[in-house]
Design a protein around this motif. Structure first.
Motif, PDB file in Angstrom:
ATOM      1  N   VAL A   1      15.434  27.514  79.083  1.00  0.00           N
ATOM      2  CA  VAL A   1      15.944  27.771  80.415  1.00  0.00           C
ATOM      3  C   VAL A   1      16.092  26.452  81.160  1.00  0.00           C
ATOM      4  N   GLN A   2      17.011  26.401  82.086  1.00  0.00           N
ATOM      5  CA  GLN A   2      17.190  25.188  82.888  1.00  0.00           C
ATOM      6  C   GLN A   2      16.128  25.110  83.975  1.00  0.00           C
ATOM      7  N   ALA A   3      15.841  23.909  84.391  1.00  0.00           N
ATOM      8  CA  ALA A   3      14.890  23.700  85.484  1.00  0.00           C
ATOM      9  C   ALA A   3      15.351  24.481  86.714  1.00  0.00           C
ATOM     10  N   GLY A   4      14.377  25.125  87.356  1.00  0.00           N
ATOM     11  CA  GLY A   4      14.686  25.974  88.499  1.00  0.00           C
ATOM     12  C   GLY A   4      14.892  27.427  88.131  1.00  0.00           C
ATOM     13  N   GLY A   5      15.013  27.696  86.844  1.00  0.00           N
ATOM     14  CA  GLY A   5      15.250  29.054  86.382  1.00  0.00           C
ATOM     15  C   GLY A   5      13.972  29.868  86.278  1.00  0.00           C
ATOM     16  N   SER A   6      14.133  31.089  85.761  1.00  0.00           N
ATOM     17  CA  SER A   6      13.023  32.033  85.670  1.00  0.00           C
ATOM     18  C   SER A   6      12.933  32.630  84.267  1.00  0.00           C
ATOM     19  N   LEU A   7      11.740  33.027  83.902  1.00  0.00           N
ATOM     20  CA  LEU A   7      11.485  33.766  82.663  1.00  0.00           C
ATOM     21  C   LEU A   7      10.373  34.763  82.935  1.00  0.00           C
ATOM     22  N   ARG A   8      10.406  35.847  82.179  1.00  0.00           N
ATOM     23  CA  ARG A   8       9.287  36.779  82.211  1.00  0.00           C
ATOM     24  C   ARG A   8       8.748  36.925  80.792  1.00  0.00           C
ATOM     25  N   LEU A   9       7.484  36.565  80.638  1.00  0.00           N
ATOM     26  CA  LEU A   9       6.803  36.725  79.361  1.00  0.00           C
ATOM     27  C   LEU A   9       6.089  38.074  79.326  1.00  0.00           C
ATOM     28  N   SER A  10       6.067  38.658  78.143  1.00  0.00           N
ATOM     29  CA  SER A  10       5.384  39.930  77.948  1.00  0.00           C
ATOM     30  C   SER A  10       4.366  39.802  76.837  1.00  0.00           C
ATOM     31  N   CYS A  11       3.309  40.579  76.938  1.00  0.00           N
ATOM     32  CA  CYS A  11       2.287  40.626  75.892  1.00  0.00           C
ATOM     33  C   CYS A  11       1.936  42.080  75.641  1.00  0.00           C
ATOM     34  N   THR A  12       2.141  42.514  74.413  1.00  0.00           N
ATOM     35  CA  THR A  12       1.793  43.872  74.024  1.00  0.00           C
ATOM     36  C   THR A  12       0.444  43.832  73.317  1.00  0.00           C
ATOM     37  N   ALA A  13      -0.501  44.618  73.831  1.00  0.00           N
ATOM     38  CA  ALA A  13      -1.847  44.634  73.269  1.00  0.00           C
ATOM     39  C   ALA A  13      -2.069  45.908  72.469  1.00  0.00           C
ATOM     40  N   SER A  14      -2.803  45.768  71.378  1.00  0.00           N
ATOM     41  CA  SER A  14      -3.255  46.921  70.616  1.00  0.00           C
ATOM     42  C   SER A  14      -4.683  46.658  70.182  1.00  0.00           C
ATOM     43  N   GLY A  15      -5.461  47.740  70.072  1.00  0.00           N
ATOM     44  CA  GLY A  15      -6.863  47.597  69.699  1.00  0.00           C
ATOM     45  C   GLY A  15      -7.756  47.196  70.852  1.00  0.00           C
ATOM     46  N   ILE A  16      -7.183  47.079  72.034  1.00  0.00           N
ATOM     47  CA  ILE A  16      -7.920  46.692  73.239  1.00  0.00           C
ATOM     48  C   ILE A  16      -7.155  47.249  74.428  1.00  0.00           C
ATOM     49  N   LEU A  17      -7.874  47.653  75.452  1.00  0.00           N
ATOM     50  CA  LEU A  17      -7.227  48.183  76.648  1.00  0.00           C
ATOM     51  C   LEU A  17      -7.121  47.094  77.707  1.00  0.00           C
ATOM     52  N   VAL A  18      -5.910  46.819  78.170  1.00  0.00           N
ATOM     53  CA  VAL A  18      -5.745  45.803  79.206  1.00  0.00           C
ATOM     54  C   VAL A  18      -6.365  46.281  80.517  1.00  0.00           C
TER      55      VAL A  18
END
Length: 114
Positions: free
Chosen positions: A12-29
């Protein structure tokens, strides 16, 4: 068996945005401390944001109000919304869970071009 799988890293270019995701299994967030860490070139792995079991959220100083950690208990996922990205944010971002011990995902690469 605990498994954490990150996604969402990109170029991504500077100033831009991203959304990271994490899917968990074997543990409750919903009932464990979850966090995002990162490892940028030439530095040790560092905490970015933590959402503690009771809901308290902590951010590293370098976040400066640009990132937001959240979780979806129904989907058993956590997220990291990153805005106003800087080239210094380039690195591998890891999902982390703590319950008696630390668990790590494999990481997702974020590259910010200036």
């Amino acid at each position: 068996q605990v498994r954490l799988v990150e996604s969402g890293g990109d170029l991504v270019q500077a100033g831009g945005s991203l959304r990271l995701s994490c899917t968990a299994s074997g543990i409750l967030v919903s009932s464990n401390t979850m966090a995002w860490y990162r490892q940028v070139p030439g530095k040790q792995r560092e905490m970015v944001a933590t959402i503690i079991r009771g809901g308290t959220i902590n951010y590293a100083d370098f976040v400066k109000g640009r990132f937001t950690i959240s979780k979806d208990n129904a989907k058993n996922m956590i997220y990291l919304q990153m805005n106003a990205l800087e080239s210094e944010d380039t690195g591998v971002y890891y999902c982390n869970a703590f319950t008696q011990r630390f668990y790590w995902g494999q990481g997702t690469q974020v590259t910010v071009s200036s």
